[in-house]
Scaffold this motif. Structure first.
Motif, mmCIF file in Angstrom:
data_model
loop_
_atom_site.group_PDB
_atom_site.id
_atom_site.type_symbol
_atom_site.label_atom_id
_atom_site.label_comp_id
_atom_site.label_asym_id
_atom_site.label_seq_id
_atom_site.Cartn_x
_atom_site.Cartn_y
_atom_site.Cartn_z
ATOM 1 N N ASN A 55 0.808 -1.218 0.000
ATOM 2 C CA ASN A 55 0.000 0.000 0.000
ATOM 3 C C ASN A 55 0.840 1.267 0.000
ATOM 4 O OD1 ASN A 55 -2.920 -0.664 0.017
ATOM 5 N ND2 ASN A 55 -2.317 -1.909 1.759
ATOM 6 N N LEU A 56 1.895 1.286 0.779
ATOM 7 C CA LEU A 56 2.720 2.496 0.848
ATOM 8 C C LEU A 56 3.547 2.685 -0.423
ATOM 9 C CD1 LEU A 56 3.706 2.277 4.598
ATOM 10 C CD2 LEU A 56 2.264 4.027 3.536
ATOM 11 N N GLN A 57 4.086 1.602 -0.968
ATOM 12 C CA GLN A 57 4.817 1.734 -2.235
ATOM 13 C C GLN A 57 3.890 2.170 -3.358
ATOM 14 O OE1 GLN A 57 6.799 -2.076 -2.641
ATOM 15 N NE2 GLN A 57 8.728 -1.209 -1.910
ATOM 16 N N HIS A 58 2.666 1.656 -3.365
ATOM 17 C CA HIS A 58 1.678 2.047 -4.371
ATOM 18 C C HIS A 58 1.412 3.551 -4.313
ATOM 19 C CE1 HIS A 58 -1.758 1.719 -7.042
ATOM 20 N NE2 HIS A 58 -2.491 2.361 -6.159
ATOM 21 N N ARG A 59 1.539 4.140 -3.132
ATOM 22 C CA ARG A 59 1.311 5.579 -2.962
ATOM 23 C C ARG A 59 2.585 6.401 -3.135
ATOM 24 N NH1 ARG A 59 -2.526 2.818 -0.710
ATOM 25 N NH2 ARG A 59 -4.586 3.638 -0.351
ATOM 26 N N GLY A 60 3.670 5.735 -3.562
ATOM 27 C CA GLY A 60 4.888 6.458 -3.903
ATOM 28 C C GLY A 60 5.935 6.555 -2.813
ATOM 29 N N PHE A 61 5.733 5.895 -1.692
ATOM 30 C CA PHE A 61 6.708 5.947 -0.613
ATOM 31 C C PHE A 61 7.855 4.973 -0.881
ATOM 32 C CE2 PHE A 61 2.922 7.521 1.518
ATOM 33 C CZ PHE A 61 3.432 8.584 2.250
ATOM 34 N N ASP A 62 9.044 5.364 -0.459
ATOM 35 C CA ASP A 62 10.218 4.500 -0.456
ATOM 36 C C ASP A 62 10.209 3.811 0.908
ATOM 37 O OD1 ASP A 62 12.698 3.298 -0.616
ATOM 38 O OD2 ASP A 62 13.826 5.177 -0.644
ATOM 39 N N VAL A 63 9.963 2.494 0.943
ATOM 40 C CA VAL A 63 9.700 1.777 2.192
ATOM 41 C C VAL A 63 10.691 0.643 2.389
ATOM 42 C CG1 VAL A 63 7.974 0.461 3.481
ATOM 43 C CG2 VAL A 63 7.233 2.271 1.948
ATOM 44 N N GLU A 64 11.171 0.523 3.615
ATOM 45 C CA GLU A 64 11.932 -0.654 4.018
ATOM 46 C C GLU A 64 11.236 -1.257 5.230
ATOM 47 O OE1 GLU A 64 16.411 -2.071 5.253
ATOM 48 O OE2 GLU A 64 16.120 -0.231 4.103
ATOM 49 N N VAL A 65 11.057 -2.566 5.225
ATOM 50 C CA VAL A 65 10.355 -3.256 6.299
ATOM 51 C C VAL A 65 11.337 -4.140 7.066
ATOM 52 C CG1 VAL A 65 8.515 -4.877 6.873
ATOM 53 C CG2 VAL A 65 8.207 -3.272 4.990
ATOM 54 N N CYS A 66 11.286 -4.049 8.384
ATOM 55 C CA CYS A 66 12.105 -4.886 9.254
ATOM 56 C C CYS A 66 11.184 -5.621 10.222
ATOM 57 C CB CYS A 66 13.083 -4.041 10.058
ATOM 58 S SG CYS A 66 14.284 -3.176 9.031
ATOM 59 N N GLY A 67 11.509 -6.873 10.476
ATOM 60 C CA GLY A 67 10.712 -7.670 11.395
ATOM 61 C C GLY A 67 11.281 -7.729 12.798
#
Length: 69
Positions: free
Chosen positions: A18-30
């Protein structure tokens, strides 16, 4: 640039998509350790953190991140 600290793989996928679809540069960490490594590699504008994480609350993780970066 957003850093997301989320331990649930399903939630990670939903947030990332969802965030990438809205143009955000996202990194996810668990894990918190992964978030520290990501922060050491590049700056982020914001950190989005789950409030229920294994070991301690998300707020405790955020406080530790703020102290150590």
């Amino acid at each position: 640039k957003l850093l997301i600290l989320e331990d649930d793989p399903g939630s990670q996928d939903i947030l990332l998509e969802n965030l990438q679809h809205r143009g955000f540069d996202v990194e996810v960490c668990g894990r918190l350790e992964d978030a520290f490594m990501a922060l050491a590699q590049r700056p982020f504008d914001a950190v989005l953190c789950d409030i229920r994480l294994p070991g301690c609350s998300g707020m405790e993780h955020v406080e530790r991140l703020c102290r150590e970066i």
